[in-house]
Design a protein around this motif. Structure first.
Motif, PDB file in Angstrom:
ATOM      1  N   ASN A   8      -7.586 -42.942 -38.495  1.00 27.18           N
ATOM      2  CA  ASN A   8      -7.318 -44.060 -37.595  1.00 27.18           C
ATOM      3  C   ASN A   8      -7.584 -43.675 -36.139  1.00 27.18           C
ATOM      4  N   ALA A   9      -7.214 -42.460 -35.776  1.00 31.90           N
ATOM      5  CA  ALA A   9      -7.466 -41.991 -34.408  1.00 31.90           C
ATOM      6  C   ALA A   9      -8.958 -41.868 -34.151  1.00 31.90           C
ATOM      7  N   VAL A  22      -2.003 -32.775 -23.612  1.00 33.37           N
ATOM      8  CA  VAL A  22      -1.918 -34.147 -23.112  1.00 33.37           C
ATOM      9  C   VAL A  22      -2.045 -35.079 -24.306  1.00 33.37           C
ATOM     10  N   GLU A  23      -1.156 -36.043 -24.410  1.00 39.24           N
ATOM     11  CA  GLU A  23      -1.199 -37.010 -25.514  1.00 39.24           C
ATOM     12  C   GLU A  23      -1.817 -38.324 -25.046  1.00 39.24           C
ATOM     13  N   TRP A  24      -2.586 -38.916 -25.945  1.00 37.38           N
ATOM     14  CA  TRP A  24      -3.161 -40.235 -25.671  1.00 37.38           C
ATOM     15  C   TRP A  24      -2.987 -41.080 -26.928  1.00 37.38           C
ATOM     16  N   THR A  25      -2.177 -42.116 -26.837  1.00 40.52           N
ATOM     17  CA  THR A  25      -1.954 -43.019 -27.974  1.00 40.52           C
ATOM     18  C   THR A  25      -3.111 -44.015 -28.038  1.00 40.52           C
ATOM     19  N   VAL A  26      -3.972 -43.843 -29.049  1.00 39.96           N
ATOM     20  CA  VAL A  26      -5.173 -44.674 -29.147  1.00 39.96           C
ATOM     21  C   VAL A  26      -5.056 -45.748 -30.225  1.00 39.96           C
ATOM     22  N   TYR A  27      -4.008 -45.663 -31.065  1.00 39.51           N
ATOM     23  CA  TYR A  27      -3.797 -46.745 -32.032  1.00 39.51           C
ATOM     24  C   TYR A  27      -2.304 -46.905 -32.284  1.00 39.51           C
ATOM     25  N   ASN A  33      -3.903 -50.947 -35.447  1.00 38.13           N
ATOM     26  CA  ASN A  33      -4.754 -51.573 -34.441  1.00 38.13           C
ATOM     27  C   ASN A  33      -5.005 -50.609 -33.295  1.00 38.13           C
ATOM     28  N   GLU A  34      -6.195 -50.671 -32.746  1.00 33.57           N
ATOM     29  CA  GLU A  34      -6.509 -49.852 -31.574  1.00 33.57           C
ATOM     30  C   GLU A  34      -5.658 -50.293 -30.389  1.00 33.57           C
ATOM     31  N   VAL A  35      -5.186 -49.344 -29.618  1.00 37.83           N
ATOM     32  CA  VAL A  35      -4.486 -49.637 -28.365  1.00 37.83           C
ATOM     33  C   VAL A  35      -5.524 -49.672 -27.251  1.00 37.83           C
ATOM     34  N   GLU A  36      -5.629 -50.803 -26.589  1.00 32.46           N
ATOM     35  CA  GLU A  36      -6.582 -50.952 -25.487  1.00 32.46           C
ATOM     36  C   GLU A  36      -5.822 -51.092 -24.173  1.00 32.46           C
ATOM     37  N   GLU A  37      -6.179 -50.252 -23.196  1.00 28.49           N
ATOM     38  CA  GLU A  37      -5.530 -50.251 -21.893  1.00 28.49           C
ATOM     39  C   GLU A  37      -6.592 -50.317 -20.782  1.00 28.49           C
ATOM     40  N   PRO A  38      -6.213 -50.818 -19.607  1.00 31.78           N
ATOM     41  CA  PRO A  38      -7.162 -50.863 -18.481  1.00 31.78           C
ATOM     42  C   PRO A  38      -7.670 -49.484 -18.074  1.00 31.78           C
ATOM     43  N   THR A  39      -6.907 -48.451 -18.409  1.00 30.22           N
ATOM     44  CA  THR A  39      -7.287 -47.093 -18.010  1.00 30.22           C
ATOM     45  C   THR A  39      -8.194 -46.404 -19.032  1.00 30.22           C
ATOM     46  N   ASP A  40      -8.562 -47.102 -20.106  1.00 25.06           N
ATOM     47  CA  ASP A  40      -9.319 -46.463 -21.182  1.00 25.06           C
ATOM     48  C   ASP A  40     -10.631 -45.844 -20.708  1.00 25.06           C
ATOM     49  N   GLU A  41     -11.393 -46.568 -19.910  1.00 23.56           N
ATOM     50  CA  GLU A  41     -12.702 -46.049 -19.493  1.00 23.56           C
ATOM     51  C   GLU A  41     -12.540 -44.769 -18.670  1.00 23.56           C
ATOM     52  N   LYS A  42     -11.574 -44.768 -17.770  1.00 26.60           N
ATOM     53  CA  LYS A  42     -11.334 -43.576 -16.955  1.00 26.60           C
ATOM     54  C   LYS A  42     -10.923 -42.404 -17.836  1.00 26.60           C
ATOM     55  N   SER A  90       0.897 -44.419 -32.508  1.00 25.25           N
ATOM     56  CA  SER A  90       2.159 -44.753 -31.837  1.00 25.25           C
ATOM     57  C   SER A  90       3.377 -44.136 -32.521  1.00 25.25           C
ATOM     58  N   LEU A  91       3.261 -43.794 -33.805  1.00 25.05           N
ATOM     59  CA  LEU A  91       4.402 -43.244 -34.530  1.00 25.05           C
ATOM     60  C   LEU A  91       4.301 -41.735 -34.743  1.00 25.05           C
ATOM     61  N   ALA A  92       3.328 -41.107 -34.126  1.00 23.94           N
ATOM     62  CA  ALA A  92       3.164 -39.660 -34.292  1.00 23.94           C
ATOM     63  C   ALA A  92       4.370 -38.920 -33.726  1.00 23.94           C
TER      64      ALA A  92
END
Length: 253
Positions: free
Chosen positions: A69-70, A156-161, A43-52, A141-143
């Motif tokens: 998936n990414a 910089v890492e960004w967990t998107v799913y 599943n996609e990880v959705e956060e309030p900071t995504d747009e920024k 998330s499991l990378a």
């Protein structure tokens, strides 16, 4: 379905989340019966900071994707915030031809793919000559930490799913392995191996069926869990895994 073929009478079970039915068609072409029983869900990880965060992607020199998936999660964010490919002028690296194809389908140009589709090979071969680099790794998330720790750049890492167990599939898988004589179980990730080992192995063990691993990382997870890996392709794709399985079965006919 061919009356005879290297996979004639073989039930081929895919334990990952399929992105394409091409491998199903290939199994049928060789006379087998393909079955999808995913042991993981994504599943996609959705956060309030995504747009920024999406709007700052252009600040990076490279974006790194290690899975389809990414790409899918990143595309979802692009669409949600109306961000075009032209607004992300970074260079793109992909681990695997399927990941690269998914990126190119949405308009990106992939400039680097390692010869072996795994993170440990990627960090050895990814050597841009652009000097000091700022890199963004789009991950699940499991990378593991190998890309962040072993690349000699600012990563910089960004967990998107996120990946989780899909345990409601276990009973179907166990019943299938118990009821059918000729089965092959194909694993595309250590995550699927972990779920199978914890929930299916107590009922069916690690014997009585053919075991396939998409690559050496998944193979290592299977070996550590106590399995014997019968099939592993040289090129780490599901299509090549099916081809390798077919060749193995053909040798024993």
């Amino acid at each position: 379905m061919p009356e005879y073929g290297p996979l004639h009478g073989e039930t081929v079970i895919f334990t990952g989340t399929l992105k394409s039915l091409e491998v199903f068609d290939l199994v049928r072409q060789y006379g087998g019966v393909p079955v999808s029983i995913p042991l993981i869900q994504v599943n996609e990880v959705e956060e309030p900071t995504d747009e920024k965060r999406m709007k700052t992607c252009s600040d990076f020199d490279w974006l790194i994707f290690t899975s389809q998936n990414a790409v899918k999660a990143f595309q979802s964010k692009m669409e949600r915030f109306a961000i075009s490919v032209n607004e992300i002028p970074c260079k793109i690296a992909a681990v695997g031809t399927r990941t690269a194809a998914a990126l190119e389908k949405i308009g990106f140009t992939v400039e680097f793919i390692p010869t072996v589709f795994s993170a440990d090979v990627f960090v050895k071969q990814f050597k841009p000559t652009d000097g000091e680099l700022n890199v963004l790794f789009l991950k699940g998330s499991l990378a593991g930490s190998i890309i962040r720790e072993e690349l000699p750049f600012q990563v910089v890492e960004w967990t998107v799913y996120e990946t989780g167990a899909k345990r409601d599939s276990i009973n179907s898988l166990v019943d299938l392995l118990k009821s059918r004589r000729d089965c092959s179980v194909l694993f595309a990730s250590p995550s699927a191996v972990r779920v199978f080992s914890e929930d299916a192995v107590p009922s069916v063990g690690w014997s009585g069926y053919t075991i396939g691993a998409i690559g050496h990382v998944t193979e290592r997870a299977l070996l550590e869990a106590g399995a014997t890996v019968d099939v592993k392709p040289e090129i780490y794709t599901l299509k090549e895994l099916v081809e390798t399985l077919s060749n193995r079965k053909d040798e024993f006919r």
